[in-house]
Design a protein around this motif. Structure first.
Motif, PDB file in Angstrom:
ATOM      1  N   LYS A   1     -27.509 -33.325 -19.587  1.00 21.81           N
ATOM      2  CA  LYS A   1     -27.661 -32.584 -20.848  1.00 21.81           C
ATOM      3  C   LYS A   1     -28.967 -31.792 -20.864  1.00 21.81           C
ATOM      4  O   LYS A   1     -29.009 -30.637 -21.297  1.00 21.81           O
ATOM      5  N   LYS A   2     -30.027 -32.404 -20.376  1.00 22.00           N
ATOM      6  CA  LYS A   2     -31.323 -31.743 -20.333  1.00 22.00           C
ATOM      7  C   LYS A   2     -31.275 -30.527 -19.398  1.00 22.00           C
ATOM      8  O   LYS A   2     -31.778 -29.455 -19.724  1.00 22.00           O
ATOM      9  N   VAL A   3     -30.615 -30.693 -18.238  1.00 18.15           N
ATOM     10  CA  VAL A   3     -30.482 -29.588 -17.290  1.00 18.15           C
ATOM     11  C   VAL A   3     -29.664 -28.473 -17.912  1.00 18.15           C
ATOM     12  O   VAL A   3     -30.006 -27.288 -17.810  1.00 18.15           O
ATOM     13  N   ARG A   4     -28.547 -28.808 -18.597  1.00 17.23           N
ATOM     14  CA  ARG A   4     -27.714 -27.792 -19.249  1.00 17.23           C
ATOM     15  C   ARG A   4     -28.485 -27.062 -20.347  1.00 17.23           C
ATOM     16  O   ARG A   4     -28.367 -25.853 -20.501  1.00 17.23           O
ATOM     17  N   ARG A   5     -29.282 -27.824 -21.116  1.00 18.14           N
ATOM     18  CA  ARG A   5     -30.096 -27.211 -22.172  1.00 18.14           C
ATOM     19  C   ARG A   5     -31.090 -26.214 -21.571  1.00 18.14           C
ATOM     20  O   ARG A   5     -31.253 -25.102 -22.070  1.00 18.14           O
ATOM     21  N   ASN A   6     -31.730 -26.636 -20.489  1.00 21.36           N
ATOM     22  CA  ASN A   6     -32.687 -25.740 -19.819  1.00 21.36           C
ATOM     23  C   ASN A   6     -31.971 -24.508 -19.248  1.00 21.36           C
ATOM     24  O   ASN A   6     -32.475 -23.391 -19.345  1.00 21.36           O
ATOM     25  N   GLU A   7     -30.782 -24.731 -18.668  1.00 18.58           N
ATOM     26  CA  GLU A   7     -30.018 -23.612 -18.120  1.00 18.58           C
ATOM     27  C   GLU A   7     -29.599 -22.661 -19.236  1.00 18.58           C
ATOM     28  O   GLU A   7     -29.649 -21.432 -19.081  1.00 18.58           O
ATOM     29  N   ASN A   8     -29.175 -23.211 -20.366  1.00 19.55           N
ATOM     30  CA  ASN A   8     -28.787 -22.380 -21.509  1.00 19.55           C
ATOM     31  C   ASN A   8     -29.989 -21.584 -22.028  1.00 19.55           C
ATOM     32  O   ASN A   8     -29.852 -20.401 -22.380  1.00 19.55           O
ATOM     33  N   ARG A   9     -31.143 -22.213 -22.113  1.00 16.47           N
ATOM     34  CA  ARG A   9     -32.352 -21.554 -22.579  1.00 16.47           C
ATOM     35  C   ARG A   9     -32.725 -20.401 -21.636  1.00 16.47           C
ATOM     36  O   ARG A   9     -33.026 -19.287 -22.077  1.00 16.47           O
ATOM     37  N   VAL A  10     -32.657 -20.661 -20.337  1.00 18.40           N
ATOM     38  CA  VAL A  10     -32.965 -19.619 -19.353  1.00 18.40           C
ATOM     39  C   VAL A  10     -31.936 -18.494 -19.440  1.00 18.40           C
ATOM     40  O   VAL A  10     -32.286 -17.312 -19.379  1.00 18.40           O
ATOM     41  N   ALA A  11     -30.660 -18.851 -19.602  1.00 13.62           N
ATOM     42  CA  ALA A  11     -29.604 -17.840 -19.711  1.00 13.62           C
ATOM     43  C   ALA A  11     -29.820 -16.981 -20.958  1.00 13.62           C
ATOM     44  O   ALA A  11     -29.641 -15.749 -20.915  1.00 13.62           O
ATOM     45  N   LYS A  12     -30.210 -17.582 -22.080  1.00 17.60           N
ATOM     46  CA  LYS A  12     -30.472 -16.826 -23.305  1.00 17.60           C
ATOM     47  C   LYS A  12     -31.650 -15.877 -23.105  1.00 17.60           C
ATOM     48  O   LYS A  12     -31.608 -14.718 -23.513  1.00 17.60           O
ATOM     49  N   LYS A  13     -32.711 -16.381 -22.457  1.00 22.99           N
ATOM     50  CA  LYS A  13     -33.877 -15.531 -22.204  1.00 22.99           C
ATOM     51  C   LYS A  13     -33.502 -14.367 -21.289  1.00 22.99           C
ATOM     52  O   LYS A  13     -33.902 -13.230 -21.513  1.00 22.99           O
ATOM     53  N   ARG A  14     -32.729 -14.646 -20.261  1.00 31.03           N
ATOM     54  CA  ARG A  14     -32.288 -13.609 -19.333  1.00 31.03           C
ATOM     55  C   ARG A  14     -31.431 -12.563 -20.056  1.00 31.03           C
ATOM     56  O   ARG A  14     -31.594 -11.358 -19.864  1.00 31.03           O
ATOM     57  N   THR A  15     -30.507 -13.051 -20.901  1.00 29.96           N
ATOM     58  CA  THR A  15     -29.641 -12.147 -21.658  1.00 29.96           C
ATOM     59  C   THR A  15     -30.468 -11.262 -22.596  1.00 29.96           C
ATOM     60  O   THR A  15     -30.223 -10.059 -22.707  1.00 29.96           O
ATOM     61  N   MET A  16     -31.449 -11.863 -23.262  1.00 32.54           N
ATOM     62  CA  MET A  16     -32.318 -11.096 -24.169  1.00 32.54           C
ATOM     63  C   MET A  16     -33.117 -10.053 -23.383  1.00 32.54           C
ATOM     64  O   MET A  16     -33.260  -8.913 -23.830  1.00 32.54           O
TER      65      MET A  16
END
Length: 131
Positions: free
Chosen positions: A20-35
Motif C-alpha cells: 500500500k505504501k509503495v502504491r501510494r508513493n507510485e500514485n503520488r509520483v504519477a500525479k506529480k508527473r501528470t501535473m
C-alpha cells in the motif's frame, strides 16, 4: 461496549502495508508527473497561441502594406503612361507649334495674333446662375 478492532501484525499484514505504501508513493509520483507534463503542455499551447496571434497580426499588416503598395504602383504606371504620351507629343513638331501659338502667342511671319476674351457662353451661364 465499544468494539475495537485489533490489528494483527504478521508477515502478511506487513507485506500488504508495504505494498500500500509503495502504491501510494507510485500514485503520488504519477500525479506529480501528470501535473508537470500537463503544465508543460499548457505552456506550449500558450506559446503557440501567442505566436499564431502575432503571425496573424503581422500577416494583416503585410496585406495592408501590399494593397497600399499596389495602389502606388498603379498610380506610377498611369503616371508613366502619361509621361510617355507627353514624350511622344513633345517629339511632334505640330504639337509644339500649336502649344507655342496658343499659350505663348507665337506667330508665323506676317500673321497677327488676337487675344479674344472668354467665350460668351460662359458669361451667359454665369448670368443664368445668378438669377
Amino acid at each position: 461496549m465499544a468494539n475495537k478492532v485489533v490489528r494483527m501484525i504478521n508477515g502478511y499484514t506487513k507485506k500488504r502495508d508495504a505494498e500500500k505504501k509503495v502504491r501510494r508513493n507510485e500514485n503520488r509520483v504519477a500525479k506529480k508527473r501528470t501535473m508537470l507534463f500537463g503544465s508543460l503542455m499548457l505552456l506550449l499551447v500558450g506559446i503557440l497561441l501567442i505566436v499564431a496571434f502575432n503571425q496573424k497580426t503581422q500577416n494583416q499588416l503585410l496585406q495592408e502594406e501590399l494593397v497600399q503598395t499596389e495602389e502606388v504602383m498603379d498610380e506610377r504606371v498611369a503616371e508613366e503612361k502619361d509621361l510617355e504620351q507627353q514624350i511622344k507629343q513633345l517629339n511632334d513638331e505640330n504639337y509644339i507649334a500649336r502649344i507655342a501659338r496658343s499659350e505663348f502667342f507665337f506667330s508665323e511671319e506676317g500673321e497677327i495674333v488676337f487675344n479674344l476674351p472668354e467665350s460668351n457662353d460662359e458669361n451667359a451661364e454665369k448670368e443664368v446662375q445668378e438669377e
